[in-house]
Scaffold this motif. Structure first.
Motif, short mmCIF file in Angstrom:
data_model
loop_
_atom_site.label_atom_id
_atom_site.label_comp_id
_atom_site.label_asym_id
_atom_site.label_seq_id
_atom_site.Cartn_x
_atom_site.Cartn_y
_atom_site.Cartn_z
N SER A 32 39.81 -34.55 25.20
CA SER A 32 38.22 -34.31 24.85
C SER A 32 37.97 -33.59 23.52
CB SER A 32 37.80 -33.44 26.34
OG SER A 32 38.55 -32.08 26.01
N GLY A 77 34.33 -35.98 18.06
CA GLY A 77 32.86 -36.33 17.89
C GLY A 77 32.69 -36.47 16.39
N LEU A 78 31.59 -36.30 15.82
CA LEU A 78 30.89 -36.49 14.30
C LEU A 78 30.83 -35.30 13.87
CD1 LEU A 78 29.92 -38.18 12.05
CD2 LEU A 78 27.88 -37.92 13.08
N LEU A 124 36.89 -28.96 14.32
CA LEU A 124 36.67 -29.56 15.64
C LEU A 124 37.98 -29.06 16.56
CD1 LEU A 124 35.77 -33.42 15.44
CD2 LEU A 124 34.39 -31.28 16.64
N THR A 181 40.51 -39.98 21.94
CA THR A 181 38.99 -39.38 21.42
C THR A 181 38.75 -39.69 20.14
OG1 THR A 181 37.58 -37.45 21.91
CG2 THR A 181 40.06 -37.09 21.18
N GLN A 182 37.45 -40.02 19.82
CA GLN A 182 37.11 -40.46 18.37
C GLN A 182 36.77 -39.44 17.58
OE1 GLN A 182 36.96 -43.73 16.85
NE2 GLN A 182 36.73 -42.44 15.02
N VAL A 183 37.31 -39.09 16.69
CA VAL A 183 36.87 -38.12 15.49
C VAL A 183 36.59 -38.63 14.28
CG1 VAL A 183 37.83 -36.12 13.94
CG2 VAL A 183 38.50 -36.39 16.52
N THR A 184 35.19 -38.61 13.97
CA THR A 184 34.70 -39.24 12.72
C THR A 184 34.12 -37.96 11.78
OG1 THR A 184 34.01 -41.01 14.09
CG2 THR A 184 32.83 -40.69 11.96
#
Length: 116
Positions: A7, A10-11, A18, A110-113
């Motif tokens: 978890s 995010g962006l 982060l 989990t996506q990190v942008t």
């Protein structure tokens, strides 16, 4: 039943921070080395950082040294990845991995942008 759940993705804008978390259950967390990997579109999955089972030993990819910090709390069965000074090239899906001999468990990612 083994569960590894990431978890915190995010962006975030370039230069931002982060903190990723990975909560584990179903195995003896304190016996396992834990790692964070990432995979960007069209690229192979790469090791970002790893930490020994006691937390005293850590290892980082050259690309994140000085910016990322891996840590763990064995009382909470959780491993963290603090990411500072983020760059667009850090954009990827980040995966948590637990490893002990032949036991190898992965989370769903989990996506990190990182983008302005």
């Amino acid at each position: 039943q083994v569960h590894v759940v990431e978890s915190g993705g995010g962006l975030v804008q370039p230069g931002g921070s982060l903190r990723l978390s990975c909560a584990a259950s179903g195995f003896t967390f304190s016996n396992f080395a834990m790692s964070w990997y990432r995979q960007a579109p069209g690229k192979e999955r790469q090791l970002v950082a790893s930490i020994g089972n006691t937390g005293y030993s850590t290892n980082y990819a050259d690309s994140v040294k000085g910016r990322f910090t891996i840590s763990r709390d064995n009382a909470k069965n959780t491993v963290y990845l603090q990411m500072n000074s983020l760059k667009p090239e850090d954009t990827a899906v980040y995966y948590c991995n637990a490893l002990l001999t032949r036991y190898n468990y992965w989370g769903q990612g989990t996506q990190v942008t990182v983008s302005s």
